[in-house]
Structure formats: structure tokens, C-alpha cells
Design a protein around this motif. Structure first.
Motif, PDB file in Angstrom:
ATOM      1  N   GLU A 131      -0.365  13.546  -2.253  1.00 58.49           N
ATOM      2  CA  GLU A 131      -1.755  14.051  -1.682  1.00 58.49           C
ATOM      3  C   GLU A 131      -1.990  15.446  -2.884  1.00 58.49           C
ATOM      4  O   GLU A 131      -3.073  15.864  -3.177  1.00 58.49           O
ATOM      5  CB  GLU A 131      -1.421  15.106  -0.433  1.00 58.49           C
ATOM      6  CG  GLU A 131      -2.752  15.611   0.136  1.00 58.49           C
ATOM      7  CD  GLU A 131      -2.616  15.969   1.671  1.00 58.49           C
ATOM      8  OE1 GLU A 131      -3.572  16.348   2.276  1.00 58.49           O
ATOM      9  OE2 GLU A 131      -1.614  15.709   2.338  1.00 58.49           O
ATOM     10  N   GLY A 173      -3.585  14.150  -5.934  1.00 59.98           N
ATOM     11  CA  GLY A 173      -4.864  13.682  -5.881  1.00 59.98           C
ATOM     12  C   GLY A 173      -5.513  14.879  -6.024  1.00 59.98           C
ATOM     13  O   GLY A 173      -6.749  14.898  -6.792  1.00 59.98           O
ATOM     14  N   ALA A 227      -0.974   9.536  -6.899  1.00 59.56           N
ATOM     15  CA  ALA A 227      -1.692   9.833  -5.982  1.00 59.56           C
ATOM     16  C   ALA A 227      -1.802   8.521  -4.940  1.00 59.56           C
ATOM     17  O   ALA A 227      -2.172   8.575  -3.662  1.00 59.56           O
ATOM     18  CB  ALA A 227      -3.161  10.166  -6.491  1.00 59.56           C
ATOM     19  N   ASP A 248      -4.262   6.131  -4.809  1.00 55.38           N
ATOM     20  CA  ASP A 248      -5.591   5.915  -4.421  1.00 55.38           C
ATOM     21  C   ASP A 248      -6.225   5.016  -5.519  1.00 55.38           C
ATOM     22  O   ASP A 248      -6.692   5.682  -6.647  1.00 55.38           O
ATOM     23  CB  ASP A 248      -6.319   7.317  -4.275  1.00 55.38           C
ATOM     24  CG  ASP A 248      -7.726   6.948  -3.673  1.00 55.38           C
ATOM     25  OD1 ASP A 248      -8.279   6.023  -3.579  1.00 55.38           O
ATOM     26  OD2 ASP A 248      -8.453   7.951  -3.329  1.00 55.38           O
ATOM     27  N   LEU A 266      -9.374   6.750  -6.978  1.00 58.30           N
ATOM     28  CA  LEU A 266      -9.402   7.686  -7.675  1.00 58.30           C
ATOM     29  C   LEU A 266      -8.980   7.248  -9.183  1.00 58.30           C
ATOM     30  O   LEU A 266      -9.327   7.770 -10.243  1.00 58.30           O
ATOM     31  CB  LEU A 266      -8.260   8.697  -7.294  1.00 58.30           C
ATOM     32  CG  LEU A 266      -7.867  10.050  -7.781  1.00 58.30           C
ATOM     33  CD1 LEU A 266      -9.425  10.615  -7.412  1.00 58.30           C
ATOM     34  CD2 LEU A 266      -6.891  10.789  -7.180  1.00 58.30           C
ATOM     35  N   THR A 303     -14.446   1.888  -2.778  1.00 57.52           N
ATOM     36  CA  THR A 303     -14.203   0.837  -4.036  1.00 57.52           C
ATOM     37  C   THR A 303     -15.499   0.217  -4.490  1.00 57.52           C
ATOM     38  O   THR A 303     -15.379  -0.070  -5.766  1.00 57.52           O
ATOM     39  CB  THR A 303     -13.282  -0.080  -3.225  1.00 57.52           C
ATOM     40  OG1 THR A 303     -13.803  -0.761  -2.146  1.00 57.52           O
ATOM     41  CG2 THR A 303     -11.853   0.489  -3.033  1.00 57.52           C
ATOM     42  N   CYS A 321     -15.859  10.059  -4.769  1.00 62.57           N
ATOM     43  CA  CYS A 321     -14.528  10.158  -5.795  1.00 62.57           C
ATOM     44  C   CYS A 321     -15.105  11.234  -7.043  1.00 62.57           C
ATOM     45  O   CYS A 321     -14.565  10.935  -7.987  1.00 62.57           O
ATOM     46  CB  CYS A 321     -13.731   9.217  -6.193  1.00 62.57           C
ATOM     47  SG  CYS A 321     -12.774   8.424  -5.141  1.00 62.57           S
TER      48      CYS A 321
END
Length: 395
Positions: free
Chosen positions: A152, A155, A191, A193, A196, A236, A280
Motif C-alpha cells: 500500500e 502505491g 504495489a 496494481d 498503476l 484496466t 490512476c
């Protein structure tokens, strides 16, 4: 930070606000500068001092050199550039941060989100005022956290580095920008993700723009597209669409019309599947794709420039789009207008860009280039053009 209490500053602010075309109300100035209405009123009445940071955002909103508002006639727009060494120092210790306090995780989320909002609103002076300490605090929190709690924080580091990079890149500090991007690439995988990670690939393109390595940049984006997650959820879909938008622009700079058209088409298809929003940290949707269509046309140049004028003939970006993106549209349009002999229209577009996002407009190299060209073309023109050229440091 020193506060200027001289009432003449407030009178100068009121004067420039009243001679704007169109004239600004105190509320409109407050909104443009992101300053409370009561603060503007008190400053103009000489009842309240004004810090250098506040004076700069007010000057940006008015489209004047901050030195015109200061009693001491200080140097022009140096705050962002002067803060770059502090950003550099903060990232130099990313792996060995100094000891110090760390706020609760929720507070860190709030601070990072606020910086991201300033970025898309092109409020660069606000970013440089807080990011050096925030980056150090985030690094401290990351290294102190147990392994299972680092994702976390990683990120948050990526998002904060991106806000810092916006300032560095826009200010022309490309080496600092490249260092920040490498730190994003270091933190993003941890992260976990995928969206990201895609956003970092989007930002990484700045290094290719700065180096004019457009073909290599296109190749890097296409590799990122090959590894991106399937576009199923909104995040996405937007991440993949943003990569296609970026690929279209850099293909245009590489004068690869076929690749530019392909990536624009893919971006349009994906944009139709999500509402216009910031995903993002990147604005994406039908309007953003249309703005990029103008950018692609200008990048391709020659007989493609007319396409930029066609888009702008019956469409303008919505007020709901981030300020930085809207101002970019008018900056790109101004270049197309200048290249097609529409000098007056080009100047009007530059003024619109300044009104929307003054800090972004003033730091943009194309604005300086085009303002200098307009000044040479229209030597006997009004003082307005001369003032604009001086404001953006056009030579």
C-alpha cells in the motif's frame, strides 16, 4: 515564509483583476487561484498580508508576472524552479530516509490524493511546497513497515513521485524527472496494481519525449500494451486506453501516421466503454481522446495540421476536464493555428490556455516558442502580446 503586508500589493491585484478581458470578479479570481474569497477581499483591502506562494498563484490566475504585484519588484516566477533542489534531496534519500514522525496511513492517503488533484489542476507551486517533506515521510513509512504492509505504501510512493515528476518535467528539469520515473518503476511492481504499472509506463514516455527518441518511446509503449491486463474493469480499460492515447501522440512525433491512426482508433474504442474521469492519475474518456487527436495532428505536421483545426471548429473541451488537459488542448491548437497563418487565432488560444491553467501554460516550451514567433510577426501589435511574451519568458 514572509508575508507582504503593504497595501499597495492589494491595490495592484484589484487593478489587474479589473483590466482583465473579460474582467474578473473577486470570486472568479479566488476560484482560479484556489484561494478563499475572504482572503482575496482582505488582501485587496490591505487588511491581510500575502505570502510569496499565495502571491504567485494569484499572479498566475491574473496572467501577470508576480514582480508586477510585489512592492519590491522581485524576480519573476522562480518559486517552482527554486524548489527543485529540495525535491532532488528528498529522492536522494529514498532508501535511507532521516528519522522522524509518520502520520497515520489514512492521512498519508489524503496528502497524496491532494497532491494528485493539484497536479491535474496544474497547481505546481502547491506541489513543490509540500512534496519534499511528503516524499521523505512516505519513504520513512515504507522502510519502517513490515513486508506485508509495504504494498500500500509503495502505491502511495508511486503516486507521490508522479506528482513531483509533473513539476520537474514541466519546469524542464528532465534529469530530475527521469530519476523520479525510475523510482516509480522501482516501487510500482511492489504495489501489485496492474493499472498503476500501466500508468507508470504512460509517464515514462516523458523521458523519450525529452530525448526526442520517439520511435523508441513508441516501442516501449507497445511493449507495455502487450503486458497490460485485459481491459475488463473500468480501471484496466482506462489504463489500456491511456497507453494507446500516449502511443498515438509519440507515433505522431515519430511521423508514423499509420501507427498514430491505429492507436487513436484503439483509444476511441476503449473510451466508449468508460465515463470521462481521472483513472490512476490520468484523465481518460472520449473527450481526452479527442484532445489527443489534436496533439497527434500537430505532431504529424504538414498536411495533417488541418485536422486539428477541424476538430476545434465544432468542439471545445468540457469544463469538467482537468485544467492541465484543457490548457494543453489550446496550446496544441495555437500551434496548429500559427502554422496555418492564423496568428490572431493562435494568440487567442494561448490566452485561453493561460486563463485555464496559468502555471502549466507559462512553463510549456511551445508557448514560449510560439509567443516569440507571434511577437516577431506582429512587431507593431498591442502591448497585450508584449506583456504575454514577457510573462512566459519568450525570447
Amino acid at each position: 515564509m514572509p508575508a507582504h503586508i503593504d497595501g499597495r500589493i492589494g491595490r495592484r491585484i484589484a487593478y489587474y483583476r479589473s483590466v482583465m478581458r473579460p474582467k474578473l470578479t473577486q470570486q472568479q479570481l479566488a476560484d482560479a487561484a484556489c484561494v478563499a474569497l475572504g482572503t482575496i477581499r482582505k488582501i485587496e483591502r490591505g487588511e491581510r498580508g500575502v505570502t510569496d506562494a499565495t502571491l504567485e498563484v494569484i499572479a498566475d490566475a491574473l496572467g501577470v508576472d508576480p514582480g508586477r504585484l510585489r512592492t519590491d519588484r522581485g524576480t519573476a516566477h522562480t518559486r517552482v524552479h527554486d524548489a527543485l533542489p529540495a525535491l532532488s534531496a528528498a529522492i536522494a534519500t529514498y532508501d535511507v530516509p532521516e528519522d522522524g514522525p509518520v502520520r497515520p496511513l489514512q492521512d498519508l492517503h489524503t496528502a497524496v490524493a491532494e497532491a494528485a488533484q493539484w497536479r491535474v489542476a496544474a497547481q505546481y507551486t502547491r506541489i513543490v511546497g509540500t512534496l519534499p517533506e511528503l516524499l521523505t515521510e512516505l519513504a520513512r513509512a515504507y522502510h519502517a513497515a513490515p513486508a506485508e504492509g509495504r504494498a500500500e505504501l509503495a502505491g502511495l510512493l508511486v503516486k507521490a513521485y508522479r506528482s513531483a515528476d509533473a513539476v520537474a518535467y514541466k519546469a524542464g528539469a528532465h534529469d530530475l524527472s527521469a530519476r523520479l520515473i525510475e523510482l516509480m518503476r522501482w516501487a510500482a511492481p511492489e504495489a501489485g496494481d496492474p493499472a498503476l504499472i500501466a500508468s507508470v509506463a504512460y509517464v515514462r514516455t516523458e523521458t523519450f519525449f525529452a530525448a526526442r527518441a520517439h520511435t523508441a518511446g513508441l516501442r516501449a509503449l507497445e511493449q507495455a500494451l502487450d503486458t497490460a491486463s485485459a481491459p475488463t474493469a473500468a480501471a484496466t480499460i482506462a489504463a489500456r486506453g491511456a497507453l494507446h492515447m500516449r502511443a498515438a501522440v509519440i507515433a505522431g512525433r515519430a511521423h508514423d501516421a499509420s501507427a498514430a491512426d491505429h492507436h487513436l482508433a484503439e483509444a476511441r474504442t476503449l473510451a466508449d466503454r468508460v465515463p470521462e474521469d481521472v483513472y490512476c492519475g490520468t484523465a481518460f474518456g472520449p473527450d481526452s481522446v479527442k484532445i489527443h487527436e489534436v496533439s497527434v495532428a500537430v505532431g504529424l505536421g504538414d498536411n495533417h495540421v488541418g485536422r486539428a483545426l477541424e476538430v476545434a471548429s465544432d468542439w471545445k473541451p468540457s469544463q469538467d476536464l482537468p485544467a492541465e488537459r484543457r490548457s494543453a488542448f489550446y496550446i496544441e491548437l495555437a500551434r496548429a493555428q500559427l502554422w496555418t497563418g492564423l496568428a490572431d487565432d493562435a494568440f487567442e488560444s494561448l490566452k485561453v490556455a493561460r486563463h485555464i491553467a496559468p502555471q502549466h501554460t507559462r512553463e510549456h516550451p511551445w508557448v514560449r516558442e510560439d509567443a516569440a514567433t507571434l511577437r516577431r510577426l506582429k512587431r507593431a501589435d498591442s502591448e497585450t502580446l508584449t506583456n504575454f511574451a514577457e510573462w512566459c519568458a519568450a525570447t
